[in-house]
Design a protein around this motif. Structure first.
Motif, PDB file in Angstrom:
ATOM      1  N   PRO A  64       9.344 -14.364   2.452  1.00 53.16           N
ATOM      2  CA  PRO A  64       8.854 -13.160   1.763  1.00 53.16           C
ATOM      3  C   PRO A  64       9.896 -12.052   1.913  1.00 53.16           C
ATOM      4  CG  PRO A  64       7.204 -14.068   3.279  1.00 53.16           C
ATOM      5  CD  PRO A  64       8.496 -14.748   3.583  1.00 53.16           C
ATOM      6  N   PRO A  65       9.732 -10.939   1.182  1.00 59.85           N
ATOM      7  CA  PRO A  65      10.636  -9.799   1.378  1.00 59.85           C
ATOM      8  C   PRO A  65      10.687  -9.386   2.850  1.00 59.85           C
ATOM      9  CG  PRO A  65       9.261  -9.451  -0.548  1.00 59.85           C
ATOM     10  CD  PRO A  65       8.740 -10.684   0.126  1.00 59.85           C
ATOM     11  N   ILE A  66      11.866  -8.990   3.290  1.00 62.81           N
ATOM     12  CA  ILE A  66      12.081  -8.586   4.678  1.00 62.81           C
ATOM     13  C   ILE A  66      12.333  -7.082   4.735  1.00 62.81           C
ATOM     14  CG2 ILE A  66      13.585  -8.784   6.702  1.00 62.81           C
ATOM     15  CD1 ILE A  66      11.988 -11.283   6.263  1.00 62.81           C
ATOM     16  N   SER A  67      11.592  -6.404   5.603  1.00 58.24           N
ATOM     17  CA  SER A  67      11.801  -4.990   5.880  1.00 58.24           C
ATOM     18  C   SER A  67      12.070  -4.855   7.375  1.00 58.24           C
ATOM     19  CB  SER A  67      10.560  -4.177   5.487  1.00 58.24           C
ATOM     20  OG  SER A  67      10.720  -2.814   5.815  1.00 58.24           O
ATOM     21  N   VAL A  68      13.056  -4.066   7.735  1.00 58.94           N
ATOM     22  CA  VAL A  68      13.439  -3.953   9.145  1.00 58.94           C
ATOM     23  C   VAL A  68      13.171  -2.531   9.626  1.00 58.94           C
ATOM     24  CG1 VAL A  68      15.199  -4.520  10.852  1.00 58.94           C
ATOM     25  CG2 VAL A  68      15.295  -5.576   8.593  1.00 58.94           C
ATOM     26  N   GLU A  69      12.402  -2.422  10.722  1.00 55.96           N
ATOM     27  CA  GLU A  69      11.994  -1.114  11.236  1.00 55.96           C
ATOM     28  C   GLU A  69      12.098  -1.052  12.763  1.00 55.96           C
ATOM     29  OE1 GLU A  69       8.929   1.076   8.196  1.00 55.96           O
ATOM     30  OE2 GLU A  69       8.082  -0.005   9.890  1.00 55.96           O
ATOM     31  N   PRO A  70      13.300  -0.861  13.303  1.00 61.37           N
ATOM     32  CA  PRO A  70      13.413  -0.661  14.747  1.00 61.37           C
ATOM     33  C   PRO A  70      13.045   0.776  15.118  1.00 61.37           C
ATOM     34  CG  PRO A  70      15.578  -0.582  13.762  1.00 61.37           C
ATOM     35  CD  PRO A  70      14.614  -0.895  12.658  1.00 61.37           C
ATOM     36  N   VAL A  71      11.745   1.053  15.120  1.00 62.74           N
ATOM     37  CA  VAL A  71      11.256   2.418  15.336  1.00 62.74           C
ATOM     38  C   VAL A  71      11.560   2.832  16.770  1.00 62.74           C
ATOM     39  CG1 VAL A  71       9.279   3.952  15.125  1.00 62.74           C
ATOM     40  CG2 VAL A  71       9.387   1.870  13.740  1.00 62.74           C
TER      41      VAL A  71
ATOM     42  N   ALA B 197      19.010  -3.836  -0.296  1.00 59.74           N
ATOM     43  CA  ALA B 197      18.549  -3.848  -1.682  1.00 59.74           C
ATOM     44  C   ALA B 197      17.537  -2.744  -1.939  1.00 59.74           C
ATOM     45  CB  ALA B 197      17.929  -5.199  -2.022  1.00 59.74           C
ATOM     46  N   GLY B 198      16.831  -2.333  -0.886  1.00 58.95           N
ATOM     47  CA  GLY B 198      15.792  -1.334  -1.062  1.00 58.95           C
ATOM     48  C   GLY B 198      15.574  -0.502   0.179  1.00 58.95           C
ATOM     49  N   ILE B 199      14.765   0.531   0.016  1.00 63.50           N
ATOM     50  CA  ILE B 199      14.379   1.384   1.135  1.00 63.50           C
ATOM     51  C   ILE B 199      12.867   1.564   1.099  1.00 63.50           C
ATOM     52  CG2 ILE B 199      16.561   2.643   1.261  1.00 63.50           C
ATOM     53  CD1 ILE B 199      15.178   4.950  -0.268  1.00 63.50           C
TER      54      ILE B 199
ATOM     55  N   ALA C 216       2.818  -9.701   1.747  1.00 59.86           N
ATOM     56  CA  ALA C 216       3.689  -9.007   0.796  1.00 59.86           C
ATOM     57  C   ALA C 216       5.058  -8.726   1.381  1.00 59.86           C
ATOM     58  CB  ALA C 216       3.044  -7.699   0.350  1.00 59.86           C
ATOM     59  N   VAL C 217       5.128  -8.574   2.707  1.00 60.89           N
ATOM     60  CA  VAL C 217       6.391  -8.252   3.362  1.00 60.89           C
ATOM     61  C   VAL C 217       6.309  -8.645   4.833  1.00 60.89           C
ATOM     62  CG1 VAL C 217       5.615  -5.888   3.866  1.00 60.89           C
ATOM     63  CG2 VAL C 217       8.072  -6.404   3.846  1.00 60.89           C
ATOM     64  N   VAL C 218       7.440  -9.109   5.365  1.00 63.54           N
ATOM     65  CA  VAL C 218       7.583  -9.367   6.795  1.00 63.54           C
ATOM     66  C   VAL C 218       8.428  -8.237   7.374  1.00 63.54           C
ATOM     67  CG1 VAL C 218       8.570 -10.894   8.542  1.00 63.54           C
ATOM     68  CG2 VAL C 218       7.394 -11.868   6.554  1.00 63.54           C
ATOM     69  N   GLN C 219       7.871  -7.521   8.348  1.00 62.13           N
ATOM     70  CA  GLN C 219       8.604  -6.429   8.980  1.00 62.13           C
ATOM     71  C   GLN C 219       9.157  -6.899  10.327  1.00 62.13           C
ATOM     72  OE1 GLN C 219       5.959  -2.988   9.091  1.00 62.13           O
ATOM     73  NE2 GLN C 219       6.803  -2.264   7.156  1.00 62.13           N
TER      74      GLN C 219
ATOM     75  N   ALA D 253     -11.611  -7.521  -0.682  1.00 64.60           N
ATOM     76  CA  ALA D 253     -11.108  -6.806  -1.858  1.00 64.60           C
ATOM     77  C   ALA D 253     -11.238  -7.670  -3.103  1.00 64.60           C
ATOM     78  CB  ALA D 253      -9.657  -6.388  -1.650  1.00 64.60           C
ATOM     79  N   GLY D 254     -10.897  -8.953  -2.983  1.00 61.54           N
ATOM     80  CA  GLY D 254     -11.057  -9.879  -4.095  1.00 61.54           C
ATOM     81  C   GLY D 254     -10.193  -9.596  -5.302  1.00 61.54           C
ATOM     82  N   THR D 255      -9.073  -8.884  -5.109  1.00 62.11           N
ATOM     83  CA  THR D 255      -8.171  -8.555  -6.212  1.00 62.11           C
ATOM     84  C   THR D 255      -6.836  -9.270  -6.023  1.00 62.11           C
ATOM     85  OG1 THR D 255      -7.368  -6.585  -5.043  1.00 62.11           O
ATOM     86  CG2 THR D 255      -9.210  -6.287  -6.558  1.00 62.11           C
ATOM     87  N   ASP D 256      -6.124  -9.476  -7.114  1.00 63.49           N
ATOM     88  CA  ASP D 256      -4.838 -10.178  -7.038  1.00 63.49           C
ATOM     89  C   ASP D 256      -3.776  -9.384  -6.291  1.00 63.49           C
ATOM     90  OD1 ASP D 256      -5.882 -12.291  -8.463  1.00 63.49           O
ATOM     91  OD2 ASP D 256      -5.129 -11.576 -10.413  1.00 63.49           O
ATOM     92  N   ASN D 257      -3.939  -8.064  -6.245  1.00 61.98           N
ATOM     93  CA  ASN D 257      -2.905  -7.234  -5.617  1.00 61.98           C
ATOM     94  C   ASN D 257      -3.179  -6.931  -4.152  1.00 61.98           C
ATOM     95  OD1 ASN D 257      -5.093  -5.558  -6.320  1.00 61.98           O
ATOM     96  ND2 ASN D 257      -3.780  -3.741  -6.472  1.00 61.98           N
ATOM     97  N   ALA D 258      -4.277  -7.423  -3.589  1.00 59.30           N
ATOM     98  CA  ALA D 258      -4.571  -7.208  -2.167  1.00 59.30           C
ATOM     99  C   ALA D 258      -3.657  -8.085  -1.326  1.00 59.30           C
ATOM    100  CB  ALA D 258      -6.030  -7.523  -1.873  1.00 59.30           C
ATOM    101  N   ALA D 259      -2.981  -7.478  -0.351  1.00 57.46           N
ATOM    102  CA  ALA D 259      -1.976  -8.207   0.417  1.00 57.46           C
ATOM    103  C   ALA D 259      -1.920  -7.701   1.855  1.00 57.46           C
ATOM    104  CB  ALA D 259      -0.610  -8.068  -0.259  1.00 57.46           C
ATOM    105  N   ILE D 260      -0.990  -8.271   2.619  1.00 58.42           N
ATOM    106  CA  ILE D 260      -0.882  -7.992   4.052  1.00 58.42           C
ATOM    107  C   ILE D 260       0.558  -7.658   4.415  1.00 58.42           C
ATOM    108  CG2 ILE D 260      -1.057  -9.034   6.375  1.00 58.42           C
ATOM    109  CD1 ILE D 260      -3.314 -10.795   5.240  1.00 58.42           C
ATOM    110  N   VAL D 261       0.729  -6.683   5.306  1.00 56.23           N
ATOM    111  CA  VAL D 261       2.012  -6.407   5.950  1.00 56.23           C
ATOM    112  C   VAL D 261       2.042  -7.225   7.249  1.00 56.23           C
ATOM    113  CG1 VAL D 261       3.487  -4.674   7.029  1.00 56.23           C
ATOM    114  CG2 VAL D 261       2.120  -4.068   5.016  1.00 56.23           C
ATOM    115  N   LEU D 262       3.030  -8.092   7.367  1.00 55.45           N
ATOM    116  CA  LEU D 262       3.156  -8.927   8.567  1.00 55.45           C
ATOM    117  C   LEU D 262       4.273  -8.367   9.438  1.00 55.45           C
ATOM    118  CD1 LEU D 262       2.360 -11.427  10.200  1.00 55.45           C
ATOM    119  CD2 LEU D 262       3.927 -12.770   8.770  1.00 55.45           C
ATOM    120  N   ASP D 263       3.892  -7.493  10.362  1.00 54.77           N
ATOM    121  CA  ASP D 263       4.839  -6.867  11.294  1.00 54.77           C
ATOM    122  C   ASP D 263       4.924  -7.737  12.541  1.00 54.77           C
ATOM    123  OD1 ASP D 263       5.597  -5.198  13.647  1.00 54.77           O
ATOM    124  OD2 ASP D 263       5.731  -3.590  12.169  1.00 54.77           O
TER     125      ASP D 263
END
Length: 267
Positions: A224-231, A26-28, A176-179, A143-153
């Motif tokens: 949550p959204p899934i991002s896949v990164e087999p670096v 769906a995305g890149i 925000a995303v699970v990698q 940060a205390g803002t609504d848009n502050a989030a975490i990447v869960l790799d």
């Protein structure tokens, strides 16, 4: 599901969107380097969103703002931020590899304030200033803002010493995303080298990917959204079309196993 940006380091932009679209993503993800490379190939930055949309894709993540970096990287950071308005990503990623924790937290807060309409997700890594999930949660709280989030790799989660029990509402409500990717322990290999050069497809290594995803499903119901990164330096030698297909197949397989596991264990 997103094909993560680091799956295709040094690949031409048209090849990236063709492979991702053909495999059904769906995305890149995009890095500032890939945007500059497209520019050098004669593709105006303003054209990127149109090309991506025409391929049936969206920009899920834009990387990377490096917090606390006072060297030449600050110019790259400025370009990343400028691209937010042009690319309009679903989220902007950031990390800190130098500096003090307090300064990184202040810069993260300022970054969130500069882009109030875009989720800004900090990625914790055991070899960075933001070492683990608890440190990332502290950054979000500061940060205390609504848009502050975490990447869960998943690799950084386990390699930082976190356990599946820590995947609770307190953490996941800010993700925000699970990698996804996978690794296997290799004697003498440092964590940074492993993460940047030696990953593989989800489910192909020794991480408890099914347990990880099962717990998230049980806590969140909807993933949550899934991002896949087999670096991987080795996978970069393969045609991107082959990598993209394998990413899709292995990820769908591991997600199916996790969903089945969750349905069998949820009361």
């Amino acid at each position: 599901m997103t094909l993560g940006a680091i799956c295709f380091r040094d690949r031409p932009f048209p090849q990236i969107i063709t492979a991702a679209s053909t495999s059904g993503f769906a995305g890149i993800g995009l890095t500032v380097g890939q945007c500059v490379s497209a520019l050098e190939r004669g593709l105006a930055l303003e054209e990127l969103p149109k090309r991506i949309e025409d391929a049936g894709l969206e920009v899920a993540e834009l990387e990377l703002v490096r917090l606390c970096d006072e060297g030449p990287t600050r110019w790259a950071n400025s370009l990343v931020e400028d691209l937010v308005g042009t690319i309009q990503p679903d989220r902007l990623h950031t990390a800190a590899f130098t500096g003090e924790t307090a300064k990184a937290a202040d810069e993260f807060a300022a970054l969130c304030q500069r882009h109030p309409g875009t989720p800004v997700a900090v990625e914790f890594m055991p070899y960075s200033v933001v070492e683990n999930a608890e440190s990332a949660l502290s950054m979000v709280s500061h940060a205390g803002t609504d848009n502050a989030a975490i990447v869960l790799d998943i690799v950084h989660f386990f390699r930082s010493g976190s356990t599946i029990e820590q995947l609770d509402n307190r953490l996941l409500e800010h993700v925000a995303v699970v990698q996804l990717s996978d690794v296997s322990a290799r004697p003498g290999v440092g964590l940074a080298d492993e993460a940047r050069h030696l990953r593989t497809y989800p489910g192909r290594g020794n991480l408890d990917t099914v347990g990880f995803l099962t717990k998230i499903i049980r806590v969140e119901t909807d993933l949550p959204p899934i991002s896949v990164e087999p670096v991987s330096d080795a996978l970069e030698r393969l045609p991107l079309e082959v990598v993209s297909e394998e990413v899709m197949f292995t990820t769908l397989q591991i997600l199916e196993k996790a969903e089945l596991s969750a349905s069998n264990t949820t009361p």
